[in-house]
Design an enzyme around this catalytic site. Sequence first.
Site, PDB file in Angstrom:
ATOM      1  N   LYS A  14     -11.314  20.176 -17.512  1.00  0.00           N
ATOM      2  CA  LYS A  14     -12.491  20.841 -17.467  1.00  0.00           C
ATOM      3  C   LYS A  14     -13.101  20.627 -15.984  1.00  0.00           C
ATOM      4  O   LYS A  14     -13.424  21.396 -15.287  1.00  0.00           O
ATOM      5  CB  LYS A  14     -13.597  20.619 -18.410  1.00  0.00           C
ATOM      6  CG  LYS A  14     -13.198  20.808 -20.001  1.00  0.00           C
ATOM      7  CD  LYS A  14     -14.548  20.747 -20.984  1.00  0.00           C
ATOM      8  CE  LYS A  14     -15.124  19.608 -20.776  1.00  0.00           C
ATOM      9  NZ  LYS A  14     -14.448  18.243 -21.403  1.00  0.00           N
ATOM     10  N   ARG A  90     -22.633  19.913 -26.534  1.00  0.00           N
ATOM     11  CA  ARG A  90     -21.520  19.219 -26.980  1.00  0.00           C
ATOM     12  C   ARG A  90     -21.380  19.159 -28.503  1.00  0.00           C
ATOM     13  O   ARG A  90     -20.736  18.426 -29.245  1.00  0.00           O
ATOM     14  CB  ARG A  90     -21.489  17.580 -26.862  1.00  0.00           C
ATOM     15  CG  ARG A  90     -20.931  16.957 -25.500  1.00  0.00           C
ATOM     16  CD  ARG A  90     -19.416  16.892 -25.326  1.00  0.00           C
ATOM     17  NE  ARG A  90     -19.120  15.476 -24.827  1.00  0.00           N
ATOM     18  CZ  ARG A  90     -18.724  15.411 -23.578  1.00  0.00           C
ATOM     19  NH1 ARG A  90     -19.211  16.001 -22.957  1.00  0.00           N
ATOM     20  NH2 ARG A  90     -18.078  14.212 -23.409  1.00  0.00           N
ATOM     21  N   ARG A 125      -5.833   8.842 -15.272  1.00  0.00           N
ATOM     22  CA  ARG A 125      -6.761   9.215 -14.412  1.00  0.00           C
ATOM     23  C   ARG A 125      -7.477   8.265 -13.667  1.00  0.00           C
ATOM     24  O   ARG A 125      -7.662   7.198 -13.966  1.00  0.00           O
ATOM     25  CB  ARG A 125      -8.066   9.782 -15.653  1.00  0.00           C
ATOM     26  CG  ARG A 125      -9.161  10.581 -15.114  1.00  0.00           C
ATOM     27  CD  ARG A 125      -9.441  11.616 -15.950  1.00  0.00           C
ATOM     28  NE  ARG A 125     -10.329  11.083 -17.078  1.00  0.00           N
ATOM     29  CZ  ARG A 125     -11.090  11.852 -18.026  1.00  0.00           C
ATOM     30  NH1 ARG A 125     -11.046  13.185 -17.784  1.00  0.00           N
ATOM     31  NH2 ARG A 125     -12.005  11.201 -18.743  1.00  0.00           N
ATOM     32  N   ARG A 158     -12.658   5.000 -14.942  1.00  0.00           N
ATOM     33  CA  ARG A 158     -13.736   5.141 -15.626  1.00  0.00           C
ATOM     34  C   ARG A 158     -13.711   4.028 -16.973  1.00  0.00           C
ATOM     35  O   ARG A 158     -12.776   4.054 -17.632  1.00  0.00           O
ATOM     36  CB  ARG A 158     -14.062   6.241 -16.359  1.00  0.00           C
ATOM     37  CG  ARG A 158     -14.689   7.263 -15.313  1.00  0.00           C
ATOM     38  CD  ARG A 158     -14.866   8.809 -15.559  1.00  0.00           C
ATOM     39  NE  ARG A 158     -15.311   8.635 -17.031  1.00  0.00           N
ATOM     40  CZ  ARG A 158     -15.481  10.161 -17.753  1.00  0.00           C
ATOM     41  NH1 ARG A 158     -15.069  11.168 -17.057  1.00  0.00           N
ATOM     42  NH2 ARG A 158     -15.800  10.079 -19.063  1.00  0.00           N
ATOM     43  N   ARG A 169     -13.629   8.912 -28.420  1.00  0.00           N
ATOM     44  CA  ARG A 169     -14.137  10.097 -27.674  1.00  0.00           C
ATOM     45  C   ARG A 169     -13.422  11.449 -28.544  1.00  0.00           C
ATOM     46  O   ARG A 169     -14.296  12.618 -28.492  1.00  0.00           O
ATOM     47  CB  ARG A 169     -13.833  10.018 -26.447  1.00  0.00           C
ATOM     48  CG  ARG A 169     -14.991   9.128 -25.597  1.00  0.00           C
ATOM     49  CD  ARG A 169     -14.550   8.624 -24.296  1.00  0.00           C
ATOM     50  NE  ARG A 169     -14.736   9.857 -23.362  1.00  0.00           N
ATOM     51  CZ  ARG A 169     -14.105   9.974 -22.244  1.00  0.00           C
ATOM     52  NH1 ARG A 169     -13.189   8.991 -21.877  1.00  0.00           N
ATOM     53  NH2 ARG A 169     -14.156  10.966 -21.332  1.00  0.00           N
TER      54      ARG A 169
END
Length: 210
Positions: A14, A90, A125, A158, A169
């Site tokens: 996203k 969310r 990532r 991160r 998550r």
Amino acid sequence: MNIVILLGAPGSGKGTIAGKLAAEHDNLKHVSSGDLLRGAVAKGTPAGVEAKGYMEKGNLVPDALIAQMIKDVVAETTGDITMLLDGFPRNLAQAKILEEMGAPIKSVVLVDVPDEVIHDRIAGRRTCPKCKAGYHVKALPPKVEGICDKCGAELVIRKDDNPETVKDRLVVYHRETEPLIKYYEEKGLLRRIDGDQGPEKNAEAFLAAM
Ligand code: AMP
């Protein structure tokens, strides 16, 4: 101003899609709830101090905390702008809060990616702590390893991108966020795109769908 909501699991791409489209189109503005929260944590604001523990565990921060941040950005965004809202709402409570803010929702685009692909993506990532640009060691590498193409800062992983937290998550996503798919489908606002076509095609498909 109107809003296009990006729905999708963590790691669905996203942020990459919204960042790319906002860089290419003056009338599109990328607003990421995760970036707003990480900014508050980095600055040590009261909201950031409150949010930090939830984020490190991969849990959602309290609705009122993130809703206030989004409200502020919505209030300061005027004119012929489409806001690409990434990471908010969310859950159903946040969807209702967003409606109460009064900004028209143009569409909701679900970026569809299977969980197996998500695990691989998040493992590779890398993020720029300064300008928030996102990279992937294989799919979207920077020109110089470990360095942001756009601002030259050193890329980081991160804290909440470790495999254990990613698992949590995804559980939170399926439990809290997935019900929004049906919610927006019933309102006739939902579109779906295949989020596993590579960054260029994902962004093209998104633009066509929104
Ligand atoms: P993201 O960058 O969107 O993956 O968000 C990173 C973390 O910020 C999430 O795991 C949550 O802890 C928190 N967060 C981001 N957006 C929201 C939201 N709308 N509601 C609650 N927590 C959020």
